[in-house]
Design a protein around this motif. Sequence first.
Motif, PDB file in Angstrom:
ATOM      1  N   THR A   1      -1.048   0.860 -15.455  1.00  0.00           N
ATOM      2  CA  THR A   1      -1.282   1.159 -13.916  1.00  0.00           C
ATOM      3  C   THR A   1      -2.101  -0.119 -13.099  1.00  0.00           C
ATOM      4  OG1 THR A   1      -2.394   2.839 -12.605  1.00  0.00           O
ATOM      5  CG2 THR A   1      -3.396   2.533 -14.812  1.00  0.00           C
ATOM      6  N   GLU A   2      -2.051   0.099 -11.800  1.00  0.00           N
ATOM      7  CA  GLU A   2      -2.745  -0.741 -11.118  1.00  0.00           C
ATOM      8  C   GLU A   2      -3.609  -0.057  -9.999  1.00  0.00           C
ATOM      9  OE1 GLU A   2       0.419  -3.208  -8.944  1.00  0.00           O
ATOM     10  OE2 GLU A   2       1.229  -3.278 -10.789  1.00  0.00           O
ATOM     11  N   MET A   3      -4.290  -0.679  -9.278  1.00  0.00           N
ATOM     12  CA  MET A   3      -5.185  -0.254  -8.141  1.00  0.00           C
ATOM     13  C   MET A   3      -4.131  -0.343  -7.017  1.00  0.00           C
ATOM     14  SD  MET A   3      -9.335  -0.817  -8.437  1.00  0.00           S
ATOM     15  CE  MET A   3      -9.992  -0.517  -9.985  1.00  0.00           C
ATOM     16  N   PHE A   4      -4.053   0.661  -6.141  1.00  0.00           N
ATOM     17  CA  PHE A   4      -3.174   0.387  -4.915  1.00  0.00           C
ATOM     18  C   PHE A   4      -1.846  -0.101  -5.176  1.00  0.00           C
ATOM     19  CE2 PHE A   4      -7.797  -0.358  -3.877  1.00  0.00           C
ATOM     20  CZ  PHE A   4      -7.999   0.694  -2.814  1.00  0.00           C
ATOM     21  N   ARG A   5      -1.299   0.361  -6.266  1.00  0.00           N
ATOM     22  CA  ARG A   5       0.183  -0.025  -6.431  1.00  0.00           C
ATOM     23  C   ARG A   5       0.974   0.705  -5.076  1.00  0.00           C
ATOM     24  NH1 ARG A   5       4.449  -0.289 -11.314  1.00  0.00           N
ATOM     25  NH2 ARG A   5       6.360  -0.183 -10.216  1.00  0.00           N
ATOM     26  N   ASP A   6       1.901  -0.410  -4.717  1.00  0.00           N
ATOM     27  CA  ASP A   6       2.623  -0.110  -3.352  1.00  0.00           C
ATOM     28  C   ASP A   6       1.705   0.202  -2.285  1.00  0.00           C
ATOM     29  OD1 ASP A   6       4.856  -0.003  -4.861  1.00  0.00           O
ATOM     30  OD2 ASP A   6       4.738   2.073  -5.429  1.00  0.00           O
ATOM     31  N   PRO A   7       0.977  -0.748  -1.718  1.00  0.00           N
ATOM     32  CA  PRO A   7      -0.019  -0.981  -0.704  1.00  0.00           C
ATOM     33  C   PRO A   7       0.557  -0.143   0.568  1.00  0.00           C
ATOM     34  CG  PRO A   7       0.211  -2.891  -1.773  1.00  0.00           C
ATOM     35  CD  PRO A   7       1.193  -2.265  -2.177  1.00  0.00           C
ATOM     36  N   SER A   8       1.736  -0.105   0.806  1.00  0.00           N
ATOM     37  CA  SER A   8       2.359   0.471   1.891  1.00  0.00           C
ATOM     38  C   SER A   8       2.045   2.237   1.776  1.00  0.00           C
ATOM     39  CB  SER A   8       3.795   0.329   2.108  1.00  0.00           C
ATOM     40  OG  SER A   8       4.709   0.252   0.810  1.00  0.00           O
ATOM     41  N   LEU A   9       2.234   2.619   0.586  1.00  0.00           N
ATOM     42  CA  LEU A   9       1.969   3.962   0.561  1.00  0.00           C
ATOM     43  C   LEU A   9       0.395   4.356   0.850  1.00  0.00           C
ATOM     44  CD1 LEU A   9       2.344   6.969  -0.676  1.00  0.00           C
ATOM     45  CD2 LEU A   9       1.265   6.189  -2.699  1.00  0.00           C
ATOM     46  N   TRP A  10      -0.451   3.355   0.181  1.00  0.00           N
ATOM     47  CA  TRP A  10      -1.975   3.533   0.626  1.00  0.00           C
ATOM     48  C   TRP A  10      -2.281   3.505   1.953  1.00  0.00           C
ATOM     49  CZ3 TRP A  10      -4.691   5.799  -3.326  1.00  0.00           C
ATOM     50  CH2 TRP A  10      -4.085   5.892  -4.649  1.00  0.00           C
ATOM     51  N   ARG A  11      -1.472   2.653   2.758  1.00  0.00           N
ATOM     52  CA  ARG A  11      -1.598   2.645   4.226  1.00  0.00           C
ATOM     53  C   ARG A  11      -1.128   3.993   4.864  1.00  0.00           C
ATOM     54  NH1 ARG A  11      -0.262  -2.812   4.283  1.00  0.00           N
ATOM     55  NH2 ARG A  11       1.700  -2.487   4.321  1.00  0.00           N
ATOM     56  N   ASP A  12      -0.035   4.490   4.420  1.00  0.00           N
ATOM     57  CA  ASP A  12       0.251   5.822   4.689  1.00  0.00           C
ATOM     58  C   ASP A  12      -0.559   6.801   4.542  1.00  0.00           C
ATOM     59  OD1 ASP A  12       2.698   6.629   6.196  1.00  0.00           O
ATOM     60  OD2 ASP A  12       2.972   8.075   4.537  1.00  0.00           O
ATOM     61  N   LEU A  13      -1.288   6.784   3.380  1.00  0.00           N
ATOM     62  CA  LEU A  13      -2.521   7.752   3.142  1.00  0.00           C
ATOM     63  C   LEU A  13      -3.416   7.644   4.225  1.00  0.00           C
ATOM     64  CD1 LEU A  13      -2.274   7.544  -0.719  1.00  0.00           C
ATOM     65  CD2 LEU A  13      -2.025   9.612   0.577  1.00  0.00           C
ATOM     66  N   ARG A  14      -3.983   6.625   4.414  1.00  0.00           N
ATOM     67  CA  ARG A  14      -4.965   6.266   5.180  1.00  0.00           C
ATOM     68  C   ARG A  14      -4.687   6.413   6.679  1.00  0.00           C
ATOM     69  NH1 ARG A  14      -6.238   0.091   5.674  1.00  0.00           N
ATOM     70  NH2 ARG A  14      -4.442   0.468   7.025  1.00  0.00           N
ATOM     71  N   ASP A  15      -3.674   6.063   7.199  1.00  0.00           N
ATOM     72  CA  ASP A  15      -3.039   6.271   8.372  1.00  0.00           C
ATOM     73  C   ASP A  15      -2.400   7.449   9.113  1.00  0.00           C
ATOM     74  OD1 ASP A  15      -4.138   3.706   8.596  1.00  0.00           O
ATOM     75  OD2 ASP A  15      -2.251   2.787   8.573  1.00  0.00           O
ATOM     76  N   LYS A  16      -1.810   8.150   7.964  1.00  0.00           N
ATOM     77  CA  LYS A  16      -1.182   9.484   8.414  1.00  0.00           C
ATOM     78  C   LYS A  16      -1.520  10.763   7.587  1.00  0.00           C
ATOM     79  CE  LYS A  16       2.744   7.048  10.261  1.00  0.00           C
ATOM     80  NZ  LYS A  16       4.054   6.380   9.895  1.00  0.00           N
ATOM     81  N   ILE A  17      -1.387  10.739   6.157  1.00  0.00           N
ATOM     82  CA  ILE A  17      -1.505  11.962   5.205  1.00  0.00           C
ATOM     83  C   ILE A  17      -2.926  12.422   5.513  1.00  0.00           C
ATOM     84  CG2 ILE A  17      -1.009  12.618   2.974  1.00  0.00           C
ATOM     85  CD1 ILE A  17       0.913  10.216   2.814  1.00  0.00           C
ATOM     86  N   LEU A  18      -3.760  11.555   4.984  1.00  0.00           N
ATOM     87  CA  LEU A  18      -5.221  11.910   4.982  1.00  0.00           C
ATOM     88  C   LEU A  18      -5.573  12.573   6.239  1.00  0.00           C
ATOM     89  CD1 LEU A  18      -6.654   9.684   2.176  1.00  0.00           C
ATOM     90  CD2 LEU A  18      -6.185  12.070   1.826  1.00  0.00           C
ATOM     91  N   PRO A  19      -5.748  11.620   7.348  1.00  0.00           N
ATOM     92  CA  PRO A  19      -5.809  12.253   8.685  1.00  0.00           C
ATOM     93  C   PRO A  19      -5.373  13.577   8.871  1.00  0.00           C
ATOM     94  CG  PRO A  19      -5.546   9.930   8.829  1.00  0.00           C
ATOM     95  CD  PRO A  19      -5.087  10.444   7.443  1.00  0.00           C
ATOM     96  N   ASN A  20      -3.905  13.623   8.659  1.00  0.00           N
ATOM     97  CA  ASN A  20      -3.320  15.012   9.025  1.00  0.00           C
ATOM     98  C   ASN A  20      -3.980  16.074   8.184  1.00  0.00           C
ATOM     99  OD1 ASN A  20      -1.107  16.920   8.911  1.00  0.00           O
ATOM    100  ND2 ASN A  20       0.051  15.229   9.762  1.00  0.00           N
ATOM    101  N   LEU A  21      -4.399  15.929   7.063  1.00  0.00           N
ATOM    102  CA  LEU A  21      -5.009  16.974   6.163  1.00  0.00           C
ATOM    103  C   LEU A  21      -6.190  17.291   6.701  1.00  0.00           C
ATOM    104  CD1 LEU A  21      -4.236  15.741   2.434  1.00  0.00           C
ATOM    105  CD2 LEU A  21      -3.643  18.271   3.514  1.00  0.00           C
ATOM    106  N   PHE A  22      -7.145  16.300   7.066  1.00  0.00           N
ATOM    107  CA  PHE A  22      -8.576  16.704   7.654  1.00  0.00           C
ATOM    108  C   PHE A  22      -8.085  17.166   9.199  1.00  0.00           C
ATOM    109  CE2 PHE A  22      -9.929  13.940   3.925  1.00  0.00           C
ATOM    110  CZ  PHE A  22     -10.953  14.799   3.453  1.00  0.00           C
ATOM    111  N   SER A  23      -7.193  17.082   9.686  1.00  0.00           N
ATOM    112  CA  SER A  23      -6.943  17.503  11.012  1.00  0.00           C
ATOM    113  C   SER A  23      -7.305  19.197  11.015  1.00  0.00           C
ATOM    114  CB  SER A  23      -5.888  17.162  11.974  1.00  0.00           C
ATOM    115  OG  SER A  23      -4.714  17.767  11.062  1.00  0.00           O
ATOM    116  N   THR A  24      -6.903  19.780   9.933  1.00  0.00           N
ATOM    117  CA  THR A  24      -7.012  20.971   9.687  1.00  0.00           C
ATOM    118  C   THR A  24      -7.747  21.717   8.662  1.00  0.00           C
ATOM    119  OG1 THR A  24      -4.873  20.994   8.196  1.00  0.00           O
ATOM    120  CG2 THR A  24      -4.451  21.625  10.454  1.00  0.00           C
ATOM    121  N   HIS A  25      -8.319  20.728   7.861  1.00  0.00           N
ATOM    122  CA  HIS A  25      -9.162  21.025   6.597  1.00  0.00           C
ATOM    123  C   HIS A  25     -10.596  20.561   6.773  1.00  0.00           C
ATOM    124  CE1 HIS A  25      -5.283  21.789   5.027  1.00  0.00           C
ATOM    125  NE2 HIS A  25      -5.848  22.347   3.991  1.00  0.00           N
ATOM    126  N   GLU A  26     -11.542  21.404   6.375  1.00  0.00           N
ATOM    127  CA  GLU A  26     -12.941  20.464   6.276  1.00  0.00           C
ATOM    128  C   GLU A  26     -13.066  19.927   4.950  1.00  0.00           C
ATOM    129  OE1 GLU A  26     -16.488  19.581   7.841  1.00  0.00           O
ATOM    130  OE2 GLU A  26     -14.881  20.592   8.871  1.00  0.00           O
TER     131      GLU A  26
END
Lengths: 196, 277
Positions: free
Chosen positions: B75-100
């Motif tokens: 395994t590796e850290m940040f395999r597929d950096p583009s996924l981790w960018r998507d997590l940082r810029d979209k997925i996690l902000p999206n989750l935290f917009s409705t969750h504490e």
Amino acid sequence: MKLDQVSIDKSQYKAVVIGGSAGSFQIITKILSEINPKFDLPIFMALHRLKHVRNGFIEALALKSNKIIAEPEDKEQIKRGMVYLAPANYHMYIELGNKIALSTEEMLNNSRPSIDLTFDTASYVYKNKIIGIILSGANKDGAWGMKKLKERGGLTIIQDPKDCTIDTMPTAALNITKIDLVLNPDNIVKFLNSLV
Amino acid sequence: MIEDIEISELRNLCQIVKEKYNYDFNNYAMSSFKRRVLRVLEIHKISSTLALIEKIKYDAAFFKVFLNEITVNVTEMFRDPSLWRDLRDKILPNLFSTHETIKIWHAGCSSGEEVYSMCILLKEMGLLHKVKIYATDIDEPILAKAKEGKYTIKNMIDVNEKNYIRLGGIQKLSDYYTETSGGFVKMNPSLVENVVYRSHDLVKSGVFNKFDLILCRNVLIYFNQQLQNDVFKMFHESLFNYSYFIIGSKETLIWSDVASKFIIVNSEEKVFKKVKE
């Protein structure tokens, strides 16, 4: 053996597996652009490539290709006439049941995709009904896989070391197993088209 | 060196393992499973599959070693950096917009690099304290390694740091670890304070909690489709509605029984969202 001296039953073949590394891009594009569009055996390609660059390679190969070329998804059904390219940073295995499986296992010969592993699994499934082709390359990956393919009755072809940009890979295969045909790029295309 | 194993021999091996230790490898994907078994034979200089079966039958300690080597722990850290960018810029902000707070499951976490990737990402977003992470694997020794966070400097520099730079991380990766002796680094333990590491077998352990985000990347590729389908159902059950599910970039669930209960959020990075119970 020369191409015109070959007397083999060409109708028995069900798949082609190709391995290439440094210096093979040109001949791969040549094969893809000159192959008869009616060629309908699946072709599996394990080519060494930058492991962190997922996009671009397949687009470059597709530009002049007569065939549809795709990076398979895990457990994808093998279709006739398709060209399958091992995705960056994955090994590509051929599975029983006409499927492709992917793996992130350890690198082999410092390579992922490993040519050896695609040749080994493909020849395990297709037995004597497979053609293996090793092209230009700078390490010995593919030699062991070619040996397995030969042991299982497959047909072995290498790009003529004289015509290779870097001949380490075909020479390594030649050193450990019997090679049926040593061909230059034109004759590799000619041979494949004679199967149609 | 043994170069091939009969399928019947693999079946016998699976049967003994199931009877004796209650792990079921029958629906593992054949090519990779065979390769793993060959690797065990080679590493431990065991002369045949039959000899391996005998050894496993009578040696429980060796079975643990076997389990560790059968499972793929690359395994590796940040395999597929583009996924981790998507997590940082979209997925996690999206989750935290409705969750504490949110709950994340890393299923099949292996030696834990991806867990550290997630914690580093969350720390840089200032959200690490709002997350509870469960990291699970079938193999207990590898979980202990994951917990320890000790990796080779070579891998840190050759693979992980390069991925982190491609992702566009705001620090240096070396800010998150200290070099120790013998060519290793130790990750900063405060990163994983909110992580629970626990043993879990995707084949049999089933649902144990509900999550807002599940990552299971390049784990199910070692299973056949029948087993993949069962595990996809288990993941679907383990997700809250409108939560996210991420698999490897070359994996898919579109053929599975639960396909219609997810929408594709990012087809390149294989990010799915559960939209139906």
